[in-house]
Motif scaffolding. Structure first.
Motif, mmCIF file in Angstrom:
data_model
loop_
_atom_site.group_PDB
_atom_site.id
_atom_site.type_symbol
_atom_site.label_atom_id
_atom_site.label_comp_id
_atom_site.label_asym_id
_atom_site.label_seq_id
_atom_site.Cartn_x
_atom_site.Cartn_y
_atom_site.Cartn_z
ATOM 1 N N LEU A 88 -24.340 -19.924 10.960
ATOM 2 C CA LEU A 88 -24.950 -19.709 12.266
ATOM 3 C C LEU A 88 -26.405 -20.146 12.187
ATOM 4 O O LEU A 88 -27.145 -19.689 11.313
ATOM 5 C CB LEU A 88 -24.888 -18.237 12.677
ATOM 6 C CG LEU A 88 -23.528 -17.629 13.022
ATOM 7 C CD1 LEU A 88 -22.591 -17.583 11.827
ATOM 8 C CD2 LEU A 88 -23.714 -16.214 13.557
ATOM 9 N N VAL A 89 -26.806 -21.027 13.063
ATOM 10 C CA VAL A 89 -28.172 -21.530 13.031
ATOM 11 C C VAL A 89 -28.944 -20.988 14.225
ATOM 12 O O VAL A 89 -28.401 -20.826 15.322
ATOM 13 C CB VAL A 89 -28.211 -23.070 13.014
ATOM 14 C CG1 VAL A 89 -27.570 -23.595 11.745
ATOM 15 C CG2 VAL A 89 -27.518 -23.648 14.226
ATOM 16 N N ALA A 90 -30.226 -20.711 13.997
ATOM 17 C CA ALA A 90 -31.066 -20.162 15.062
ATOM 18 C C ALA A 90 -31.252 -21.168 16.187
ATOM 19 O O ALA A 90 -31.319 -20.805 17.362
ATOM 20 C CB ALA A 90 -32.412 -19.718 14.491
ATOM 21 N N ASN A 91 -31.336 -22.447 15.813
ATOM 22 C CA ASN A 91 -31.483 -23.513 16.808
ATOM 23 C C ASN A 91 -30.585 -24.671 16.416
ATOM 24 O O ASN A 91 -30.741 -25.245 15.334
ATOM 25 C CB ASN A 91 -32.935 -24.004 16.876
ATOM 26 C CG ASN A 91 -33.886 -22.931 17.377
ATOM 27 O OD1 ASN A 91 -33.859 -22.564 18.543
ATOM 28 N ND2 ASN A 91 -34.722 -22.409 16.491
ATOM 29 N N GLY A 92 -29.622 -24.993 17.256
ATOM 30 C CA GLY A 92 -28.708 -26.084 16.943
ATOM 31 C C GLY A 92 -27.267 -25.626 16.989
ATOM 32 O O GLY A 92 -26.944 -24.555 17.511
ATOM 33 N N ARG A 93 -26.389 -26.441 16.408
ATOM 34 C CA ARG A 93 -24.955 -26.164 16.459
ATOM 35 C C ARG A 93 -24.495 -25.435 15.209
ATOM 36 O O ARG A 93 -24.858 -25.796 14.080
ATOM 37 C CB ARG A 93 -24.162 -27.470 16.601
ATOM 38 C CG ARG A 93 -24.426 -28.218 17.906
ATOM 39 C CD ARG A 93 -23.532 -29.432 18.021
ATOM 40 N NE ARG A 93 -22.120 -29.056 18.030
ATOM 41 C CZ ARG A 93 -21.119 -29.921 18.093
ATOM 42 N NH1 ARG A 93 -21.373 -31.223 18.110
ATOM 43 N NH2 ARG A 93 -19.866 -29.504 18.110
ATOM 44 N N ASN A 94 -23.683 -24.399 15.402
ATOM 45 C CA ASN A 94 -23.098 -23.697 14.280
ATOM 46 C C ASN A 94 -22.029 -24.561 13.615
ATOM 47 O O ASN A 94 -21.498 -25.487 14.227
ATOM 48 C CB ASN A 94 -22.475 -22.373 14.746
ATOM 49 C CG ASN A 94 -23.499 -21.416 15.329
ATOM 50 O OD1 ASN A 94 -24.681 -21.477 14.985
ATOM 51 N ND2 ASN A 94 -23.063 -20.546 16.221
#
Length: 366
Positions: A88-94
């Motif tokens: 899981l990324v804070a900004n962008g695609r998981n």
């Protein structure tokens, strides 16, 4: 199916933690704010790819970090094992991998593991607005057959496109005071046919589900309340009587005037009653909570029956919301399979736990 091993890295308040879970009942005990619900949230995320608490994706990543990892080993009823790794990324695609193979679409993970969550927020299914009841229905449909996830996403897309077109029509006609331009009318016709095609099928699936849930919720409610009280769920949107295409044609002038789609599955209501009276307005909070639990239990049993495999059952701080009678009744009627119970206090004897994990500050302390 069971989740035998769970690892969290920079997820919520967990810097790094591992959990070995049992095929039976695991109790997760700790004071408030230590990470019990975060653990439940991680388990449920693997099934739905969303937070059952309604939190945005960036809130799941530990403060100050760019990404979080949920890694789980899932044992299936046929003896197979799946290693699921979700980044899981804070900004962008998981990103998601299953057995070290990257999924082309994150949502392809759906169905690999199923999880049923009971939480105090379930009260909103009975007490909240129509959208809360639609969400409960549609989440249950997805658990039964993952194809319904793409169906509801397509309905959302169509409604957004149609609403954009309606707002353009609203401006072009001065709020419906003049004739609709031919090109706008033709484009609306195209969207309406597509909307009706997919919505009529989805409405049938909802109606079939409600009919089955109504019977199963009646039984579950009797088990929890200790007495048989008439429980009824009704899903009878007006558009289903004539078909959505006809309903859209009838509502077009009003839709143009308002600039929004006023009929369709995105506006449906599921009526619920206890003892013949609307549960949302006439039931006590205790009665509403019992009905909410009965609905979750009915949904869990239906998914088990239809898929042949019991989802992982998570009870997140539910027992603290119940009186002793209902807490004992719930524990006595839990279905077979893996159960994870979180609580801030000691569990009643009826819980019959196989494993106890104590949580403090985002770590297992013993």
């Amino acid at each position: 199916m069971i989740v035998s091993h769970l690892e969290l890295v920079d997820f919520r308040n967990y810097a790094s933690a591992t959990f070995d879970l049992t095929a039976g009942t695991t109790a997760v005990i700790g004071d408030n704010g230590q990470g019990k619900t975060n653990l439940a949230e991680a388990l449920a995320y693997l099934a739905t790819l969303s937070s059952f608490r309604g939190a945005p994706g960036d809130a799941l990543v530990r403060v100050g970090r760019d990404q979080a990892i949920i890694r789980a080993t899932v044992g299936h009823d046929d003896g197979r094992e799946s290693l699921i790794e979700a980044e899981l990324v804070a900004n962008g695609r998981n990103r998601v991998q299953v057995n070290r193979q990257k999924l082309n679409r994150v949502r392809d993970l759906l169905g690999t593991v199923r999880v049923t969550v009971f939480s105090p927020d379930d009260l909103v299914v009975v007490k909240g607005g129509p959208g809360d009841r639609r969400r409960f229905l549609d989440d249950t449909l997805v658990a039964l057959a993952t194809r319904y996830d793409s169906v509801r996403l397509e309905i959302d897309r169509i409604v957004k496109q149609r609403n954009t077109l309606l707002k353009q029509a609203q401006k072009a006609t001065g709020g419906g005071r003049s004739e609709l331009p031919d090109d706008v009318a033709v484009t609306l016709d195209v969207w309406d046919r597509r909307f009706a095609e997919i919505a009529d099928q989805f409405g049938h699936a909802r109606a079939t589900l409600v009919a089955r849930l109504s019977t199963m919720a009646q039984q579950a409610h009797a088990e929890l309340a200790g007495e048989r009280t008439p429980i009824e769920l009704r899903y009878e949107p007006g558009w289903r009587r004539v078909g959505l295409l006809a309903a859209l044609a009838e509502a077009r002038a009003d839709d143009v005037r308002r600039g929004v789609s006023t009929v369709g599955p995105h506006r449906d209501e599921v009526e619920m009653s206890i003892g013949g009276l609307p549960s949302r307005t006439h039931a006590s909070q205790g009665e509403q909570r019992t009905l909410a639990l009965a609905l979750r239990l009915a949904g869990h049993r239906l998914v088990t029956e239809r898929t042949g495999s019991a989802p992982v059952l998570v009870l997140d701080d539910v027992l603290s919301e119940l009186d002793d009678h209902r807490a004992t009744a719930l524990l006595a009627h839990l279905p077979d399979g893996q159960v994870v119970i979180t609580t801030a206090g000691e569990l009643p004897e009826a819980a019959r736990t196989d494993r106890v994990l104590r949580i403090a500050n985002g770590a297992v302390v013993d």
